[in-house]
Design a protein around this motif. Sequence first.
Motif, mmCIF file in Angstrom:
data_model
loop_
_atom_site.group_PDB
_atom_site.id
_atom_site.type_symbol
_atom_site.label_atom_id
_atom_site.label_comp_id
_atom_site.label_asym_id
_atom_site.label_seq_id
_atom_site.Cartn_x
_atom_site.Cartn_y
_atom_site.Cartn_z
ATOM 1 N N ASP A 75 8.559 -52.656 -19.118
ATOM 2 C CA ASP A 75 8.559 -51.013 -18.480
ATOM 3 C C ASP A 75 6.747 -51.759 -18.868
ATOM 4 O OD1 ASP A 75 8.338 -48.292 -19.010
ATOM 5 O OD2 ASP A 75 9.080 -47.697 -20.507
ATOM 6 N N ARG A 76 6.246 -50.332 -18.212
ATOM 7 C CA ARG A 76 4.699 -50.355 -18.117
ATOM 8 C C ARG A 76 3.963 -48.652 -17.474
ATOM 9 N NH1 ARG A 76 3.166 -51.315 -12.636
ATOM 10 N NH2 ARG A 76 1.233 -52.571 -13.355
ATOM 11 N N ARG A 77 4.102 -48.214 -19.049
ATOM 12 C CA ARG A 77 3.543 -46.806 -19.418
ATOM 13 C C ARG A 77 1.485 -47.015 -19.309
ATOM 14 N NH1 ARG A 77 7.475 -46.455 -24.404
ATOM 15 N NH2 ARG A 77 7.032 -48.612 -24.168
ATOM 16 N N VAL A 78 1.179 -45.752 -19.741
ATOM 17 C CA VAL A 78 -0.169 -45.962 -19.064
ATOM 18 C C VAL A 78 -0.093 -43.917 -20.341
ATOM 19 C CG1 VAL A 78 -0.215 -44.003 -17.688
ATOM 20 C CG2 VAL A 78 -2.617 -45.353 -18.110
ATOM 21 N N LEU A 79 -0.961 -44.888 -21.482
ATOM 22 C CA LEU A 79 -1.863 -43.499 -22.759
ATOM 23 C C LEU A 79 -2.980 -42.596 -21.905
ATOM 24 C CD1 LEU A 79 -1.741 -42.336 -25.081
ATOM 25 C CD2 LEU A 79 -4.164 -44.139 -25.963
ATOM 26 N N LEU A 80 -2.320 -41.341 -21.769
ATOM 27 C CA LEU A 80 -3.661 -40.072 -20.863
ATOM 28 C C LEU A 80 -3.939 -39.370 -21.861
ATOM 29 C CD1 LEU A 80 -1.114 -38.587 -18.262
ATOM 30 C CD2 LEU A 80 -2.935 -40.742 -18.047
ATOM 31 N N VAL A 81 -5.413 -38.822 -22.146
ATOM 32 C CA VAL A 81 -6.247 -38.126 -22.360
ATOM 33 C C VAL A 81 -6.860 -37.365 -22.035
ATOM 34 C CG1 VAL A 81 -8.101 -40.108 -22.289
ATOM 35 C CG2 VAL A 81 -8.132 -38.496 -24.336
ATOM 36 N N ALA A 82 -6.837 -36.024 -22.865
ATOM 37 C CA ALA A 82 -7.682 -34.836 -22.324
ATOM 38 C C ALA A 82 -8.653 -33.731 -23.586
ATOM 39 C CB ALA A 82 -6.584 -34.161 -21.461
ATOM 40 N N LEU A 83 -9.010 -32.870 -23.250
ATOM 41 C CA LEU A 83 -9.222 -31.881 -23.977
ATOM 42 C C LEU A 83 -8.469 -31.217 -23.666
ATOM 43 C CD1 LEU A 83 -13.423 -32.286 -23.610
ATOM 44 C CD2 LEU A 83 -11.853 -33.125 -25.774
ATOM 45 N N ALA A 84 -8.278 -30.290 -24.821
ATOM 46 C CA ALA A 84 -7.457 -28.992 -25.324
ATOM 47 C C ALA A 84 -7.747 -28.234 -24.084
ATOM 48 C CB ALA A 84 -6.510 -28.791 -26.173
ATOM 49 N N GLY B 229 -2.062 -33.980 -14.056
ATOM 50 C CA GLY B 229 -2.168 -33.038 -14.113
ATOM 51 C C GLY B 229 -3.792 -32.671 -14.196
ATOM 52 N N ALA B 230 -4.534 -31.624 -13.537
ATOM 53 C CA ALA B 230 -6.314 -31.124 -13.980
ATOM 54 C C ALA B 230 -6.632 -31.840 -15.411
ATOM 55 C CB ALA B 230 -6.865 -30.281 -13.231
ATOM 56 N N GLY B 231 -7.544 -32.035 -15.398
ATOM 57 C CA GLY B 231 -8.032 -32.462 -17.259
ATOM 58 C C GLY B 231 -7.475 -34.055 -17.751
ATOM 59 N N TRP B 232 -6.524 -34.384 -16.723
ATOM 60 C CA TRP B 232 -6.074 -35.581 -17.991
ATOM 61 C C TRP B 232 -6.359 -36.888 -17.288
ATOM 62 C CZ3 TRP B 232 -2.791 -35.344 -21.865
ATOM 63 C CH2 TRP B 232 -2.363 -34.413 -22.232
ATOM 64 N N SER B 233 -7.292 -38.170 -17.830
ATOM 65 C CA SER B 233 -7.141 -39.347 -17.385
ATOM 66 C C SER B 233 -6.726 -40.506 -18.030
ATOM 67 C CB SER B 233 -9.288 -39.588 -17.959
ATOM 68 O OG SER B 233 -10.178 -38.443 -17.395
ATOM 69 N N ASN B 234 -6.775 -41.780 -17.413
ATOM 70 C CA ASN B 234 -6.094 -43.089 -18.191
ATOM 71 C C ASN B 234 -7.211 -43.715 -18.996
ATOM 72 O OD1 ASN B 234 -3.446 -43.472 -15.815
ATOM 73 N ND2 ASN B 234 -5.675 -42.690 -14.508
ATOM 74 N N ALA B 235 -6.462 -44.491 -20.262
ATOM 75 C CA ALA B 235 -7.071 -44.299 -21.412
ATOM 76 C C ALA B 235 -7.239 -45.331 -21.670
ATOM 77 C CB ALA B 235 -7.242 -43.261 -22.438
ATOM 78 N N THR B 236 -5.197 -45.702 -21.886
ATOM 79 C CA THR B 236 -5.034 -47.274 -22.416
ATOM 80 C C THR B 236 -3.853 -47.562 -21.032
ATOM 81 O OG1 THR B 236 -5.205 -49.355 -23.506
ATOM 82 C CG2 THR B 236 -3.937 -47.632 -24.508
ATOM 83 N N GLN B 237 -3.239 -48.994 -21.239
ATOM 84 C CA GLN B 237 -2.380 -48.891 -20.537
ATOM 85 C C GLN B 237 -1.173 -49.587 -21.823
ATOM 86 O OE1 GLN B 237 -2.196 -51.829 -16.660
ATOM 87 N NE2 GLN B 237 -4.356 -51.854 -17.302
ATOM 88 N N LEU B 238 0.065 -49.758 -21.757
ATOM 89 C CA LEU B 238 1.083 -50.318 -22.900
ATOM 90 C C LEU B 238 1.915 -51.208 -21.587
ATOM 91 C CD1 LEU B 238 0.479 -46.911 -23.547
ATOM 92 C CD2 LEU B 238 2.313 -47.478 -25.174
ATOM 93 N N THR B 239 2.476 -52.098 -22.336
ATOM 94 C CA THR B 239 3.678 -53.156 -21.305
ATOM 95 C C THR B 239 4.371 -53.274 -22.380
ATOM 96 O OG1 THR B 239 1.077 -53.622 -20.378
ATOM 97 C CG2 THR B 239 3.877 -55.126 -20.297
ATOM 98 N N THR B 240 5.733 -53.749 -22.312
ATOM 99 C CA THR B 240 6.990 -53.864 -22.935
ATOM 100 C C THR B 240 7.962 -54.977 -22.705
ATOM 101 O OG1 THR B 240 6.499 -51.326 -24.090
ATOM 102 C CG2 THR B 240 9.086 -52.757 -23.881
ATOM 103 N N PHE B 241 7.605 -55.600 -23.550
ATOM 104 C CA PHE B 241 8.907 -56.686 -22.893
ATOM 105 C C PHE B 241 10.042 -56.383 -24.073
ATOM 106 C CE2 PHE B 241 4.712 -58.727 -21.940
ATOM 107 C CZ PHE B 241 5.024 -58.826 -20.743
ATOM 108 N N THR B 242 11.759 -57.488 -23.267
ATOM 109 C CA THR B 242 12.421 -56.779 -23.727
ATOM 110 C C THR B 242 13.045 -58.109 -24.118
ATOM 111 O OG1 THR B 242 13.532 -56.256 -22.230
ATOM 112 C CG2 THR B 242 12.322 -54.021 -23.873
ATOM 113 N N ARG B 243 13.974 -58.243 -25.125
ATOM 114 C CA ARG B 243 14.720 -59.201 -24.994
ATOM 115 C C ARG B 243 16.157 -59.168 -25.603
ATOM 116 N NH1 ARG B 243 12.944 -64.893 -28.154
ATOM 117 N NH2 ARG B 243 13.333 -63.625 -29.732
ATOM 118 N N SER B 244 16.783 -59.051 -25.536
ATOM 119 C CA SER B 244 18.531 -58.906 -26.410
ATOM 120 C C SER B 244 18.554 -60.063 -27.131
ATOM 121 C CB SER B 244 19.507 -58.604 -24.785
ATOM 122 O OG SER B 244 18.850 -57.429 -24.595
#
Length: 218
Positions: free
Chosen positions: A94-103, A203-218
């Motif tokens: 999984d590759r996700r990203v944290l978005l940040v915005a002022l309310a 959406g308007a007002g949102w910016s990229n803040a940091t990445q989240l990278t997930t590794f899994t193992r069963s």
Amino acid sequence: MPFESSNLPPWVHSFALIRDRTVVRDEDGRLHSIAEDGSDYEIISTWPLPEELPTLLGDPGLSGHQGQTRLTFLGSPDGVASRELAARGWSLSDRRVLLVALANDVEQVAALPETASLFEAPMNDYDVVEIADFDAPVGRGRVRFADGFALLCDPSITATSNVEQFRAAILANLAATAARQGLPVLFMVTAADTAAGTRAERGAGWSNATQLTTFTRS
């Protein structure tokens, strides 16, 4: 920066709770949580140095879990650590990203079709917003209030029409709820949609803040 010498940002704890996870440990720059049904064990931290990987992977909570295990790292991906994890049997999942915005910078009002209704319900760890269209659920979102910020859950839309309209309405409602609580900052974790691991469609007002990278193992 070695993860042992840094504390995780407060939104990380909220990120576990808003996903119905139980936090079992939050120390030394690592947050340990387990899924509600016990199916997987996750550690969230910043990227470790290569020499720190054996200690991380040997953590008794991680190595002793019988189900799936997950490692989620914050920040720009580390190629050396990624290759070492792959060599040890971990898969990039999984590759996700944290978005940040002022309310106050994001939309807080969005129209719904005449056939749709929006409902709000407080839960133990977060509040839920749900949209029904023709009395059938079509979308759901969550928000968790914390000290100085609110963490939004990327809405889940099950409808096949008016998808973006429902999504916008849920996000607007969650943002307005946070603003009424006097929380000026919004965070939201969503899927990355670029090769660089960031989110271009936002959406308007949102910016990229940091990445989240997930590794899994069963």
